[in-house]
Enzyme design. Structure first.
Site: not given
Length: 381
Positions: A243-244
């Protein structure tokens, strides 16, 4: 091609965020660049319009909605105005999973209301002076003594490092256990022995506070351990990195689109040899190439967002998105600067600031080389 990522509620939210950025950020960002930091008041104002904590349960002040498309809206509006000083994406995209998914009920009650309101700014402390991409090489330790961990070590390049109230610190609770000896501890502002170094002097992103952090016998309550179990930190980090990295890809493609659109307009109005520079074949070919690559990348990133929402985004998919879009961002902005000629080197033009700010994108969140290594390992060689 028609973009179909957003629904009506996302577009309505986009209007709200755009109005906020126009009113509260655009008039002040140049000053923040000179100051080297964004005032905390801006975070609180953003919290008032619901910019933070979509996934935070309603009882703790959030919207209770897990939909990364709202995060995309915010990032795109930030990049549309080049407001790289705002650490909102770190707070919303990177830190939210730690504070929403890895906290117990007591921790949620203590931290989530402030997370959602913008009163508690968050950061993650992974990188050390001698350990970047190699997380297993960290030297920060946390030794348990009764109901506390005694934390010692140093971190660097920490985004939101000056403003942060809650810092998720990656530390070794069992130095002999390798990856299974790493844990995540939440260090709070004001804890004795927790110090902040200088606000680092970067070549770009000047308004974003990036700092060194120091931990000298900081007594962190065992109640501040994330995930409820020692030795799971490395795996928790790995689970949240896709997600980062997607967040960085969203930032990259939004920046590339913005600068490309600005450059097309510049090429319409700028003249040379009695005609617009956009009428020259070389200019048209360069813009055609960039426009094609940006649009193709846009649709891959949008597909990754859909996959993330469905719980299907793999580490390999995210690595592909991260390295390709950040390298493309640098390519697009560099060529757009070239089309601006001498004016592109002047800070009066947005392309110059974008060129400086974009360089770090291929480094943080995992370098391009590390992304390729992740993809290459998936072949099973």
């Amino acid at each position: 091609m028609r973009r179909d990522l957003f629904e009506e509620e996302h577009l309505l939210f986009q209007e709200t965020v755009r109005e906020f950025m126009t009113r509260e950020v655009v008039p002040h960002h140049d000053r923040w660049e000179k100051d080297g930091i964004v005032p905390r008041e801006v975070w609180k104002k953003a919290g008032e319009i619901g910019v933070f904590g979509f996934g935070v349960p309603e009882e703790h002040g959030g919207a209770g909605i897990k939909d990364f498309r709202y995060n995309v809206v915010i990032t795109e509006e930030v990049m549309r105005i080049g407001a790289t000083g705002l650490g909102f994406s770190l707070h919303n995209d990177v830190m939210a999973p730690y504070f929403v998914d890895l906290t117990d009920e007591d921790q949620k009650a203590r931290w989530l209301p402030g997370f959602a309101s913008g009163e508690l700014i968050t950061a993650v402390a992974m990188t050390e002076p001698g350990a970047g991409s190699d997380l297993q090489g960290i030297r920060t330790t946390a030794r348990r003594e009764g109901d506390h961990y005694v934390l010692n070590g140093q971190k660097t390049f920490i985004t939101n490092g000056i403003n942060s109230d809650l810092v998720v610190v990656v530390a070794k609770t069992d130095p002999e256990a390798g990856a299974r000896g790493v844990s995540l501890l939440v260090v709070e502002r004001g804890m004795e022995g927790f110090g902040r170094g200088r606000n680092l002097d970067k070549i770009g992103m000047h308004a974003q506070d990036t700092a060194e952090l120091f931990f000298d016998d900081v007594r962190v309550p065992v109640a501040n351990l994330l995930g409820g179990q020692e030795g799971q930190g490395f795996f928790q980090l790995m689970a949240n990195l896709p997600q980062e990295r997607l967040s960085i890809a969203v930032m990259a493609i939004a920046s590339a689109e913005t600068v490309l659109a600005q450059t097309i307009e510049y090429c319409r109005s700028r003249t040379a040899f009695g005609r617009s520079i956009g009428s020259f074949q070389n200019t048209r070919f360069v813009l055609a190439e960039l426009d094609t690559e940006v649009e193709i990348a846009r649709h891959y990133v949008d597909r990754c967002v859909v996959a993330l929402n469905a719980g299907e985004l793999s580490a390999v998919d995210a690595a592909k998105a991260k390295w390709w879009t950040t390298e493309l961002q640098n390519k697009v902005i560099d060529r757009c600067l070239q089309l601006h000629g001498g004016y592109g080197y002047m800070m009066d033009y947005p392309v110059a600031k974008a060129w400086i700010d974009s360089r770090v994108q291929t480094i943080y969140g995992g370098t391009t080389e590390i992304m390729k290594e992740i993809i290459g390992r998936s072949f099973g060689f």
